[in-house]
Design an enzyme around this catalytic site. Structure first.
Site, PDB file in Angstrom:
ATOM      1  N   ASP A  71      44.270  45.702  42.181  1.00  0.00           N
ATOM      2  CA  ASP A  71      44.484  46.734  43.244  1.00  0.00           C
ATOM      3  C   ASP A  71      45.876  47.486  43.262  1.00  0.00           C
ATOM      4  OD1 ASP A  71      44.080  48.423  45.235  1.00  0.00           O
ATOM      5  OD2 ASP A  71      43.945  46.828  46.850  1.00  0.00           O
ATOM      6  N   ASP A  97      44.583  54.525  42.877  1.00  0.00           N
ATOM      7  CA  ASP A  97      44.067  53.556  43.103  1.00  0.00           C
ATOM      8  C   ASP A  97      42.940  52.919  42.371  1.00  0.00           C
ATOM      9  OD1 ASP A  97      43.387  51.275  44.630  1.00  0.00           O
ATOM     10  OD2 ASP A  97      42.401  52.333  46.310  1.00  0.00           O
TER      11      ASP A  97
END
Length: 493
Positions: free
Chosen positions: A109, A346
Site C-alpha cells: 500500500d 496508490d
C-alpha cells in the site's frame, strides 16, 4: 539499524554492503491468485462490484481525514461490509529470529506508511468472509519473541501519533508527572496507536524487531505494529508511503530512495496471474542492470502535502478521450496548506477516482465517442458492477476511443485499452465492457466534502506499467512494460 549478512542483488550475494547494488527483487502476488479459477460471470461481477465499493471507500476515507485520529463518533462512522478480494497485491515478509522466523503476507500500500500485521490474541470485527492472502487462514502470530515495545520518547512513536509531543505521549502512557517534567519516561512504552483506512481501522502497539525481506536480507530493529483488534482489516499492510514508519524508509539508504513495481494485468481472472509481479527495492537507474531503458520513463514531480506528507501526490492536468483533451479541475493540480487537492498514486486502491466535474466531462466525451461508433448502453451491467458507462461490446471491436492521462512535467501516460475499458459477460450472456474509471462523488451529494486528495490513481490503471517512486529526486515515473518478461529477466540474474 543494520543489514544482516549481505543483501540480494538479482540473485547475486554481495559480501559487503559498501558495494553498489542494483536493487532487491521481491515477488508480488495478487489476491485473485488465491481463488479457485472461477472465471464465471457472477464471480467477475462480484469482484468488480466489491472493488468499486472499496475504491470509493478508501478515497472517501482520505477526503474525511480518517487517519491517526480519535475514532469518530458512532453516528458518523462508516462501517464497511466484508468485501471479496479484488485487485490487491501482497508481499511476504519474515518476522522473528532466523531460527524461528514466521512468514506474514501483507498488502502492498503506497497510500499509507505503517507496516502492521495481526498479533495474537487478535479480534477482528466485520471480517467474516474476507479471504486472506494465499488462502492462509492460520491463527495470528504472537508478538515475535525477539521484539520489544518502543519507548514513548522515540521519534517513531511521535510519528505514529501524528507528531504528538513526547510529554503528551508519556501522559498517555501513564508516566508520573515528575517523570514527564524531568524527561525521564523513556522506560514507558509508546501508547497504543489507532490507525484508520477508508474501509477499516485497527488499534496496535508499536514494536521493534527483526524483519526479513529475502533469504539473505533482514533489517534488525525494524519498527512495525502488532494489531490486537481491527475493524474489517483481517490482513496486515506493508505501508510504502513517504513517512518514517514505511517499509522503504526503514531500509538501508541504498534501497530506500527508489523503488518500483510492475503489475501483471489480470482483468479479474485468476488464470491470467501465472507469474508474480516484480517489486524492486533500490531500483537502479542503470539501464543495463535493469534490462530496460531509463529513457522509456515519463516523470511527473511529487507535490508536497503538509497535512498528509506520506502521500505520493502528483498533478493531473488533463485527460484525453479520443482526440479531445479535457482539462482537469484545478484542485487536481495542486495541494493547499490544509492538504487538499492533488492526485494520490496508490497501489492499494483498485480504480482511479476522479472528482465529479472532471469525471462527468470524461464520461460524457467517452459516451459521445461510443455513440458515434454505434455502441449501445448496457445499463444492466452498470447496476451489477457499480461502473459506468457500460456498453454492449465485443473484444474484436476497434472503435473504442483511446484514453490518456496528462501529468505535470509533460508526462503523458497513454493507457492500454484493458486498463480503462474491460470486456466481460453480462448476466444475459452478452459481451459488455465498462469504463474503468470512477466518480469520487458517486451517487452521494456530499462525496467530495471533508477535504483531502482530489483524486486517486488506482492500481488497475497502473497495470502493464513499471511505476517508479523516485523519492530521492522527488518524482514518480511510468514506463510501458511486459511485466512478466521483466520478472523473468530480473529473476534470472
Amino acid at each position: 539499524m543494520r543489514l544482516q549478512l549481505c543483501f540480494l542483488c538479482f540473485g547475486l550475494l554481495l559480501v559487503s554492503s559498501s558495494l553498489q547494488c542494483h536493487g532487491l527483487l521481491l515477488p508480488l502476488t495478487n489476491t485473485l491468485s488465491s481463488l479457485r479459477p472461477a472465471n464465471d460471470t457472477a464471480t467477475i461481477h462480484r469482484l468488480l462490484r466489491s472493488s468499486s465499493l472499496r475504491s470509493a471507500a478508501r478515497h472517501r476515507g482520505r477526503r474525511h481525514g480518517t487517519r491517526r485520529a480519535p475514532p469518530p463518533p458512532p453516528r458518523h462512522r462508516q462501517l464497511s461490509l466484508p468485501l471479496a478480494p479484488g485487485s490487491d497485491y501482497t508481499l511476504s515478509l519474515s518476522v522473528g529470529p532466523p531460527s524461528t522466523a514466521s512468514s506474514v503476507s501483507l498488502f502492498l500500500d503506497t497510500g499509507s506508511d505503517l507496516v502492521w500485521f495481526p498479533c495474537a490474541p487478535f479480534t477482528c470485527m466485520l471480517c467474516e468472509g474476507k479471504a486472506t492472502p494465499g488462502g492462509n487462514h492460520s491463527s495470528p502470530l504472537p508478538p515475535p519473541i525477539d521484539s520489544r515495545r518502543i519507548s514513548c520518547a522515540s521519534p517513531l512513536c511521535s510519528a505514529a501519533h501524528s507528531s504528538a509531543p513526547t510529554s503528551d505521549l508519556c501522559a498517555a502512557a501513564r508516566c508520573p508527572l515528575d517523570a514527564i517534567e524531568t524527561d525521564s519516561c523513556a522506560s514507558h512504552a509508546c501508547p497504543p496507536l489507532y490507525y484508520a483506512y477508508g474501509d477499516g481501522s485497527l488499534v496496535a502497539n508499536l514494536r521493534r524487531g527483526r524483519v526479513g525481506l529475502a533469504a539473505s536480507m533482514a533489517v534488525e530493529n525494524f519498527t512495525f505494529a502488532c494489531a490486537h483488534t481491527a475493524l474489517a482489516e483481517p490482513v496486515g499492510v506493508a505501508g510504502f508511503g513517504r513517512g518514517p514508519l514505511s517499509l522503504p524508509a526503514q531500509l538501508a539508504p541504498s534501497l530506500s530512495g527508489r523503488f518500483s513495481y510492475c503489475l501483471v494485468a489480470h482483468s479479474f481472472r485468476a488464470d491470467r496471474l501465472i507469474r508474480s509481479s516484480p517489486l524492486i527495492l533500490g531500483r537502479s537507474t542503470d539501464a543495463a542492470a535493469i534490462g530496460a531503458s531509463e529513457t522509456d520513463f515519463v516523470y511527473t514531480p511529487l507535490l508536497h502535502n503538509p497535512k498528509h506528507p506520506y502521500f505520493y501526490s502528483v498533478a493531473l492536468e488533463a485527460v484525453s478521450v479520443g482526440g479531445k483533451r479535457i482539462q482537469a479541475q484545478p484542485e487536481l493540480g495542486d495541494v493547499d496548506r490544509d492538504g487538499n487537492g492533488g492526485m494520490v498514486v496508490d497501489s492499494g486502491t483498485t480504480f482511479t477516482m476522479l472528482p465529479s466535474d472532471t469525471f462527468a466531462r470524461v464520461a460524457d466525451e467517452f459516451a459521445r465517442a461510443m455513440a458515434a461508433a454505434r455502441f449501445t448502453r448496457a445499463e444492466g451491467a452498470e447496476a451489477q458492477t457499480g461502473l459506468a458507462p457500460c456498453y454492449h461490446y465485443s473484444p474484436s471491436d476497434r472503435a473504442v476511443p483511446p484514453v490518456a492521462l496528462h501529468f505535470r512535467g509533460n508526462a503523458t501516460v497513454a493507457l492500454p485499452r484493458r486498463n480503462y475499458f474491460m470486456g466481460f459477460k453480462s448476466e444475459e450472456g452478452r459481451s459488455v465492457g465498462c469504463l474503468m474509471l470512477m466518480n469520487v462523488g458517486g451517487n452521494n451529494d456530499d462525496g467530495e466534502d471533508g477535504g483531502g486528495p482530489a483524486g486517486t490513481l488506482g492500481n488497475f490503471q497502473q497495470q502493464g506499467f513499471e511505476v517508479v517512486y523516485d523519492v530521492d529526486a522527488g518524482r514518480v515515473g511510468f514506463a510501458r512494460r511486459r511485466c512478466t518478461d521483466l520478472w523473468d529477466t530480473l529473476s534470472r540474474r
